[in-house]
Write a protein that holds these residues in place. Structure first.
Motif, PDB file in Angstrom:
ATOM      1  N   GLN A 288      44.093  54.471  38.311  1.00  0.00           N
ATOM      2  CA  GLN A 288      42.763  54.258  38.878  1.00  0.00           C
ATOM      3  C   GLN A 288      42.053  53.074  38.217  1.00  0.00           C
ATOM      4  OE1 GLN A 288      40.253  57.720  38.783  1.00  0.00           O
ATOM      5  NE2 GLN A 288      38.526  56.699  39.761  1.00  0.00           N
ATOM      6  N   GLU A 289      42.123  53.009  36.881  1.00  0.00           N
ATOM      7  CA  GLU A 289      41.480  51.909  36.161  1.00  0.00           C
ATOM      8  C   GLU A 289      42.126  50.566  36.543  1.00  0.00           C
ATOM      9  OE1 GLU A 289      38.925  51.662  34.082  1.00  0.00           O
ATOM     10  OE2 GLU A 289      38.403  53.782  34.271  1.00  0.00           O
ATOM     11  N   PHE A 290      43.423  50.601  36.671  1.00  0.00           N
ATOM     12  CA  PHE A 290      44.138  49.366  37.006  1.00  0.00           C
ATOM     13  C   PHE A 290      43.773  48.878  38.410  1.00  0.00           C
ATOM     14  CE2 PHE A 290      47.928  47.029  38.499  1.00  0.00           C
ATOM     15  CZ  PHE A 290      47.982  46.037  37.523  1.00  0.00           C
ATOM     16  N   ASN A 291      43.743  49.809  39.373  1.00  0.00           N
ATOM     17  CA  ASN A 291      43.383  49.439  40.750  1.00  0.00           C
ATOM     18  C   ASN A 291      41.935  48.960  40.828  1.00  0.00           C
ATOM     19  OD1 ASN A 291      45.872  49.940  41.969  1.00  0.00           O
ATOM     20  ND2 ASN A 291      45.445  52.128  42.201  1.00  0.00           N
ATOM     21  N   ASN A 292      41.055  49.613  40.053  1.00  0.00           N
ATOM     22  CA  ASN A 292      39.652  49.179  40.042  1.00  0.00           C
ATOM     23  C   ASN A 292      39.528  47.743  39.527  1.00  0.00           C
ATOM     24  OD1 ASN A 292      38.765  51.644  41.023  1.00  0.00           O
ATOM     25  ND2 ASN A 292      38.301  52.499  39.000  1.00  0.00           N
ATOM     26  N   TYR A 293      40.330  47.428  38.511  1.00  0.00           N
ATOM     27  CA  TYR A 293      40.254  46.076  37.941  1.00  0.00           C
ATOM     28  C   TYR A 293      40.827  45.041  38.924  1.00  0.00           C
ATOM     29  CZ  TYR A 293      40.543  42.190  34.726  1.00  0.00           C
ATOM     30  OH  TYR A 293      40.383  40.968  34.125  1.00  0.00           O
ATOM     31  N   LEU A 294      41.903  45.429  39.604  1.00  0.00           N
ATOM     32  CA  LEU A 294      42.494  44.506  40.580  1.00  0.00           C
ATOM     33  C   LEU A 294      41.499  44.153  41.681  1.00  0.00           C
ATOM     34  CD1 LEU A 294      46.128  45.889  41.128  1.00  0.00           C
ATOM     35  CD2 LEU A 294      45.439  43.853  39.861  1.00  0.00           C
ATOM     36  N   ASN A 295      40.654  45.080  42.049  1.00  0.00           N
ATOM     37  CA  ASN A 295      39.698  44.847  43.130  1.00  0.00           C
ATOM     38  C   ASN A 295      38.351  44.317  42.619  1.00  0.00           C
ATOM     39  OD1 ASN A 295      41.441  45.828  45.173  1.00  0.00           O
ATOM     40  ND2 ASN A 295      40.955  47.944  44.588  1.00  0.00           N
ATOM     41  N   GLY A 296      38.267  44.115  41.305  1.00  0.00           N
ATOM     42  CA  GLY A 296      37.006  43.649  40.735  1.00  0.00           C
ATOM     43  C   GLY A 296      36.823  42.135  40.881  1.00  0.00           C
ATOM     44  N   LYS A 297      35.561  41.699  40.742  1.00  0.00           N
ATOM     45  CA  LYS A 297      35.193  40.294  40.914  1.00  0.00           C
ATOM     46  C   LYS A 297      35.780  39.419  39.813  1.00  0.00           C
ATOM     47  CE  LYS A 297      31.152  37.373  41.667  1.00  0.00           C
ATOM     48  NZ  LYS A 297      29.660  37.339  41.753  1.00  0.00           N
ATOM     49  N   SER A 298      35.829  39.930  38.595  1.00  0.00           N
ATOM     50  CA  SER A 298      36.311  39.141  37.461  1.00  0.00           C
ATOM     51  C   SER A 298      37.758  38.713  37.672  1.00  0.00           C
ATOM     52  CB  SER A 298      36.182  39.965  36.186  1.00  0.00           C
ATOM     53  OG  SER A 298      36.702  39.247  35.081  1.00  0.00           O
ATOM     54  N   TYR A 299      38.583  39.645  38.082  1.00  0.00           N
ATOM     55  CA  TYR A 299      40.000  39.326  38.281  1.00  0.00           C
ATOM     56  C   TYR A 299      40.197  38.402  39.492  1.00  0.00           C
ATOM     57  CZ  TYR A 299      44.942  39.870  39.342  1.00  0.00           C
ATOM     58  OH  TYR A 299      46.267  39.635  39.631  1.00  0.00           O
ATOM     59  N   LYS A 300      39.474  38.669  40.561  1.00  0.00           N
ATOM     60  CA  LYS A 300      39.602  37.832  41.769  1.00  0.00           C
ATOM     61  C   LYS A 300      39.211  36.382  41.489  1.00  0.00           C
ATOM     62  CE  LYS A 300      39.068  41.426  45.275  1.00  0.00           C
ATOM     63  NZ  LYS A 300      38.258  41.942  46.414  1.00  0.00           N
ATOM     64  N   ASN A 301      38.143  36.198  40.715  1.00  0.00           N
ATOM     65  CA  ASN A 301      37.735  34.834  40.350  1.00  0.00           C
ATOM     66  C   ASN A 301      38.794  34.158  39.474  1.00  0.00           C
ATOM     67  OD1 ASN A 301      35.303  34.962  41.737  1.00  0.00           O
ATOM     68  ND2 ASN A 301      34.154  35.701  39.962  1.00  0.00           N
ATOM     69  N   ALA A 302      39.388  34.952  38.588  1.00  0.00           N
ATOM     70  CA  ALA A 302      40.434  34.405  37.714  1.00  0.00           C
ATOM     71  C   ALA A 302      41.647  33.977  38.526  1.00  0.00           C
ATOM     72  CB  ALA A 302      40.826  35.438  36.670  1.00  0.00           C
ATOM     73  N   VAL A 303      42.025  34.800  39.508  1.00  0.00           N
ATOM     74  CA  VAL A 303      43.160  34.459  40.368  1.00  0.00           C
ATOM     75  C   VAL A 303      42.838  33.220  41.203  1.00  0.00           C
ATOM     76  CG1 VAL A 303      44.553  35.243  42.321  1.00  0.00           C
ATOM     77  CG2 VAL A 303      44.010  36.825  40.470  1.00  0.00           C
TER      78      VAL A 303
END
Length: 229
Positions: A59-74
């Motif tokens: 759950q924590e991993f999926n939440n991070y994948l869908n978060g703004k911080s990770y998307k901006n990094a990608v």
């Protein structure tokens, strides 16, 4: 009754454990298949883009994948140096790039840069620049070839001149002029004799004219003396 309850709890625990085991396997598979994440020795998951550490739960991993911080990094996970020298880092703004072809500032984002390099304006100026570069390179090659040809010609002329200078004394001994023609000694002697005759004839005429001039002067003097008497 108590035995039934205990057996029911055991079944539930087994199901929970099986579910957790399945989730752990799924989490491990997701992390292993994503180059942006790795497991730490502490058991946590680390994001290699943001250096953020995540609890090792699905759950924590999926939440991070869908978060703004990770998307901006990608979004910014791209080597912008691949577009150099046409697109370079902005001199004053670290969050922007600068296009040397279109003279535009570009947001330092993957989607923005890719949209720019695939646009008509960028492609037009890029083709113009490449044409000019190819033309300039062709002109430089042509100039170099002409220079090389001129140098070879000068070297050849120098070699010919050196050879002529070395052969000239021998040619003169063999009766050959500088122009490469052989001397006709008989004809040369005849021309020399004719020249002497002409010079002698001219001198003779000059002497005769001088003598005639003296005689005319004497006659004039006699006439003047006779008139006086």
């Amino acid at each position: 009754m108590n035995k039934n309850k205990e057996s029911g709890k055991q079944v539930q625990n087994i199901k929970v454990n099986d579910s957790n085991s399945n989730k752990n396997k799924e989490l491990q598979k997701l992390v292993q298949n994503n180059k942006h994440f790795e497991f730490l020795s502490s058991g946590k998951i680390k994001c290699l883009l943001t250096h953020h550490e995540i609890l090792p739960t699905l759950q924590e991993f999926n939440n991070y994948l869908n978060g703004k911080s990770y998307k901006n990094a990608v979004e910014n996970d791209i080597d912008f140096t691949q577009f150099e020298p046409y697109i370079v880092q902005h001199k004053t703004d670290k969050n922007k790039l600068f296009c040397n072809l279109t003279r535009q500032n570009i947001s330092k984002k993957k989607s923005v840069v890719l949209k720019h390099v695939n646009g008509k304006r960028y492609k037009y100026y890029l083709s113009k620049y490449l044409e000019e570069q190819a033309k300039e390179e062709q002109e430089n090659q042509q100039e170099n070839q002409e220079d090389e040809g001129q140098n070879e010609l000068e070297e050849l002329n120098n070699l010919v001149n050196e050879a002529e200078q070395q052969e000239q004394p021998q040619k003169q001994k063999n009766g050959i002029l500088k122009g490469g023609k052989k001397i006709n000694k008989k004809k040369f002697k005849q021309q020399k004799e004719e020249k002497i005759e002409v010079e002698e004839e001219i001198q003779s005429k000059q002497k005769k004219q001088q003598q005639d001039g003296k005689q005319v002067k004497k006659l004039k003097n006699k006439q003047q003396n006779a008139q006086v008497e």
